[in-house]
Design a protein around this motif. Structure first.
Motif, PDB file in Angstrom:
ATOM      1  N   ILE A 101       0.828  -1.202   0.000  1.00 40.99           N
ATOM      2  CA  ILE A 101       0.000   0.000   0.000  1.00 40.99           C
ATOM      3  C   ILE A 101       0.865   1.256   0.000  1.00 40.99           C
ATOM      4  O   ILE A 101       0.567   2.237  -0.694  1.00 40.99           O
ATOM      5  N   ILE A 102       1.956   1.236   0.759  1.00 45.24           N
ATOM      6  CA  ILE A 102       2.811   2.427   0.879  1.00 45.24           C
ATOM      7  C   ILE A 102       3.469   2.745  -0.456  1.00 45.24           C
ATOM      8  O   ILE A 102       3.545   3.908  -0.876  1.00 45.24           O
ATOM      9  N   HIS A 103       3.957   1.712  -1.148  1.00 43.96           N
ATOM     10  CA  HIS A 103       4.571   1.919  -2.462  1.00 43.96           C
ATOM     11  C   HIS A 103       3.542   2.410  -3.471  1.00 43.96           C
ATOM     12  O   HIS A 103       3.835   3.300  -4.289  1.00 43.96           O
ATOM     13  N   GLU A 104       2.357   1.824  -3.448  1.00 44.42           N
ATOM     14  CA  GLU A 104       1.317   2.244  -4.375  1.00 44.42           C
ATOM     15  C   GLU A 104       0.934   3.699  -4.140  1.00 44.42           C
ATOM     16  O   GLU A 104       0.724   4.467  -5.090  1.00 44.42           O
ATOM     17  N   GLU A 105       0.853   4.092  -2.885  1.00 41.27           N
ATOM     18  CA  GLU A 105       0.517   5.484  -2.558  1.00 41.27           C
ATOM     19  C   GLU A 105       1.588   6.429  -3.067  1.00 41.27           C
ATOM     20  O   GLU A 105       1.296   7.506  -3.613  1.00 41.27           O
ATOM     21  N   ALA A 106       2.854   6.039  -2.909  1.00 42.04           N
ATOM     22  CA  ALA A 106       3.955   6.879  -3.369  1.00 42.04           C
ATOM     23  C   ALA A 106       3.948   7.025  -4.893  1.00 42.04           C
ATOM     24  O   ALA A 106       4.249   8.099  -5.428  1.00 42.04           O
ATOM     25  N   LEU A 107       3.591   5.947  -5.592  1.00 42.67           N
ATOM     26  CA  LEU A 107       3.566   5.978  -7.054  1.00 42.67           C
ATOM     27  C   LEU A 107       2.404   6.807  -7.594  1.00 42.67           C
ATOM     28  O   LEU A 107       2.475   7.326  -8.715  1.00 42.67           O
ATOM     29  N   CYS A 108       1.343   6.939  -6.820  1.00 45.00           N
ATOM     30  CA  CYS A 108       0.188   7.727  -7.269  1.00 45.00           C
ATOM     31  C   CYS A 108       0.580   9.168  -7.552  1.00 45.00           C
ATOM     32  O   CYS A 108       0.030   9.811  -8.462  1.00 45.00           O
ATOM     33  N   GLY A 109       1.525   9.696  -6.773  1.00 46.63           N
ATOM     34  CA  GLY A 109       1.929  11.089  -6.942  1.00 46.63           C
ATOM     35  C   GLY A 109       2.507  11.388  -8.309  1.00 46.63           C
ATOM     36  O   GLY A 109       2.475  12.542  -8.775  1.00 46.63           O
ATOM     37  N   LYS A 110       3.028  10.379  -8.997  1.00 50.51           N
ATOM     38  CA  LYS A 110       3.603  10.590 -10.330  1.00 50.51           C
ATOM     39  C   LYS A 110       2.540  10.971 -11.351  1.00 50.51           C
ATOM     40  O   LYS A 110       2.861  11.504 -12.420  1.00 50.51           O
ATOM     41  N   LEU A 277      -5.992  17.353  -9.509  1.00 47.51           N
ATOM     42  CA  LEU A 277      -6.551  16.643  -8.364  1.00 47.51           C
ATOM     43  C   LEU A 277      -7.480  15.528  -8.827  1.00 47.51           C
ATOM     44  O   LEU A 277      -7.524  14.450  -8.223  1.00 47.51           O
ATOM     45  N   ASN A 278      -8.229  15.792  -9.880  1.00 52.62           N
ATOM     46  CA  ASN A 278      -9.110  14.771 -10.446  1.00 52.62           C
ATOM     47  C   ASN A 278      -8.304  13.594 -10.983  1.00 52.62           C
ATOM     48  O   ASN A 278      -8.670  12.424 -10.783  1.00 52.62           O
ATOM     49  N   VAL A 279      -7.204  13.897 -11.669  1.00 53.24           N
ATOM     50  CA  VAL A 279      -6.327  12.848 -12.209  1.00 53.24           C
ATOM     51  C   VAL A 279      -5.716  12.031 -11.067  1.00 53.24           C
ATOM     52  O   VAL A 279      -5.625  10.796 -11.149  1.00 53.24           O
ATOM     53  N   LEU A 280      -5.313  12.713 -10.006  1.00 50.01           N
ATOM     54  CA  LEU A 280      -4.719  12.016  -8.857  1.00 50.01           C
ATOM     55  C   LEU A 280      -5.736  11.093  -8.207  1.00 50.01           C
ATOM     56  O   LEU A 280      -5.415   9.954  -7.838  1.00 50.01           O
ATOM     57  N   ARG A 281      -6.978  11.557  -8.097  1.00 43.47           N
ATOM     58  CA  ARG A 281      -8.029  10.715  -7.511  1.00 43.47           C
ATOM     59  C   ARG A 281      -8.287   9.481  -8.372  1.00 43.47           C
ATOM     60  O   ARG A 281      -8.464   8.368  -7.857  1.00 43.47           O
ATOM     61  N   ALA A 282      -8.274   9.662  -9.688  1.00 39.42           N
ATOM     62  CA  ALA A 282      -8.462   8.527 -10.594  1.00 39.42           C
ATOM     63  C   ALA A 282      -7.309   7.536 -10.485  1.00 39.42           C
ATOM     64  O   ALA A 282      -7.514   6.321 -10.569  1.00 39.42           O
ATOM     65  N   GLU A 283      -6.096   8.042 -10.283  1.00 33.63           N
ATOM     66  CA  GLU A 283      -4.935   7.159 -10.136  1.00 33.63           C
ATOM     67  C   GLU A 283      -5.027   6.344  -8.858  1.00 33.63           C
ATOM     68  O   GLU A 283      -4.683   5.158  -8.834  1.00 33.63           O
ATOM     69  N   PHE A 284      -5.507   6.947  -7.782  1.00 30.94           N
ATOM     70  CA  PHE A 284      -5.717   6.202  -6.537  1.00 30.94           C
ATOM     71  C   PHE A 284      -6.748   5.093  -6.747  1.00 30.94           C
ATOM     72  O   PHE A 284      -6.564   3.972  -6.262  1.00 30.94           O
ATOM     73  N   SER A 285      -7.805   5.398  -7.462  1.00 24.56           N
ATOM     74  CA  SER A 285      -8.833   4.379  -7.723  1.00 24.56           C
ATOM     75  C   SER A 285      -8.266   3.236  -8.552  1.00 24.56           C
ATOM     76  O   SER A 285      -8.571   2.062  -8.305  1.00 24.56           O
TER      77      SER A 285
END
Length: 416
Positions: A101-110, A277-285
């Motif tokens: 989860i931590i790695h996935e969260e860090a990658l979302c920022g890209k 922000l919308n793109v970041l939310r979609a990446e988290f999903s």
């Protein structure tokens, strides 16, 4: 039980494979310890990693049919397939696999695609910090200006959480940095550009929020349902911030608010930031789709009697109807008369949602340096096992009882 598996190279380029186990017994207490640390001097294919994992389980006489989860960092080609095949041979249940989860969260920022801002900031910081003379002069320069801050932190890609501190300090010292760079004959056109400053402010705000989430996900012993709840809450926050950004409300974007007060509001690209922000939310999903598919199972642990009975697994439906609810938490209120729900809770409690334990262990591998050539793999494993142990208390009395006292042969009256 569940496993967390990850590998990293030490200073001698030897791959060290760490395997952590998290287990739950019938009374539902959680045990989380280092299962094994293996040195891999050749290749580290999925087949070879599986063989080492298999050896660890066999050495500890752990049954494959009790394995329910696996957490990895990145793609471990062939590992998951071989473990599932081994479980089928032992008539075990289904294996749930999670990427950290931590790695996935860090990658979302890209997904923000703002590397140009980070690259410029890194270049400026490296110019200031890379050479001792520049660094000393910059610190003296800040003292002369009476700045609140005396320095900028150094940025490294290895330390994820340092980027937020670097961005924030650079934003706060932006005027001082402009003047210092100009005194060194450097071009500051980009740094003084209002759009760049607005983007720096936005990135500073978002990265600070991402770093706060990253810290929330770290630590030993977190329940996977709580970790995913934190991620889902962050997705909801992103939706709120997107709406507020379109309205020009910077209540949760303090750096952007500062820029808005200093420049014309029309210059601040609020619509562009809202889209990011919308793109970041979609990446988290997208990245956490695997966890979303487990939402029903997570709810069975966090609040089982709020689950819709008709959609629950058949073997749990009768127990879900039983009025056995107590408000003290899932582990305490599930009595022995609800064996299926207790088994479901045990599976969720044993899940490892990240490879944080492995990463924490690798950070201790600095003990092995080229200047300590006698620190063998065996010595390293011993050091790391003790360092990672929980609640380890030496049995001094037992250790002392196994030693013989050396009695002096001198006469009682003899001089020492």
């Amino acid at each position: 039980m569940a496993l967390a598996v990850d590998e990293s190279k030490d200073t001698s380029d030897t791959a060290q494979l760490s395997i952590f186990i998290r287990g739950v017994d019938t009374k539902l207490p959680v045990t989380e310890e280092l299962l094994g640390l293996k040195s891999m001097h050749g290749t580290t294919t999925g087949k070879e990693i599986f063989e080492e994992v298999s050896k660890c389980l066999n050495e500890m006489m752990l049954p494959w049919d009790k394995l329910v989860g696996l957490a990895t960092c990145g793609q471990k080609s062939g590992l998951v397939g071989r473990i599932r095949e081994k479980m089928r041979e032992n008539h075990a249940g289904e294996l749930t696999v999670y990427h950290c989860i931590i790695h996935e969260e860090a990658l979302c920022g890209k997904a923000l695609k703002m590397e140009h801002i980070m690259n410029t900031v890194t270049r400026v910081v490296n110019f200031i910090r890379a050479k001792g003379l520049n660094h000393r002069q910059f610190k003296s320069f800040l003292e002369e200006l009476g700045s609140e801050y005396g320095d900028v932190p150094y940025h490294t890609e290895v330390r994820w959480l340092c980027r937020g501190k670097v961005l924030k300090r650079c934003f706060e010292l932006r005027e001082e940095i402009y003047l210092f760079m100009e005194s060194k004959g450097k071009d500051t056109t980009e740094l003084r550009d209002k759009k760049f400053q607005c983007e720096l402010a936005f990135l500073c705000d978002i990265v600070s929020h991402l770093d706060a989430l990253n810290l929330q996900l770290q630590g030993r012993g977190p329940v996977i349902t709580d970790m995913y709840s934190a991620v889902r809450a962050f997705r909801t926050k992103l939706c709120l911030w997107e709406t507020q950004m379109l309205q020009g409300n910077m209540a949760h974007s303090l750096c952007c608010q500062m820029m808005k007060e200093q420049i014309s509001p029309a210059v601040l690209p609020s619509a562009e930031f809202a889209e990011k922000l919308n793109v970041l939310r979609a990446e988290f999903s997208r990245r956490f789709a695997d966890f979303e598919s487990q939402k029903c199972r997570f709810e069975l642990l966090s609040n089982p009697f709020a689950v819709e009975v008709t959609t629950a697994p058949t073997n749990l439906q009768m127990e879900l109807i039983e009025p056995k609810y107590d408000s003290v938490g899932a582990v305490q209120f599930l009595p022995d008369t609800l064996p299926q729900l207790r088994a479901q809770a045990a599976q969720m409690l044993s899940m490892l949602g990240s490879t944080y334990l492995c990463e924490q262990l690798f950070s201790l591998m600095i003990n092995k340096t080229p200047h300590r050539s006698r620190l063998t793999d065996e010595h390293l494993h011993s050091v790391l096992r003790i360092s990672s142990a929980q609640g380890l208390t030496p049995e001094y009395d037992e250790l002392a009882s196994k030693k013989r006292c050396q009695v002096s042969r001198l006469d009682p009256g003899a001089s020492e």
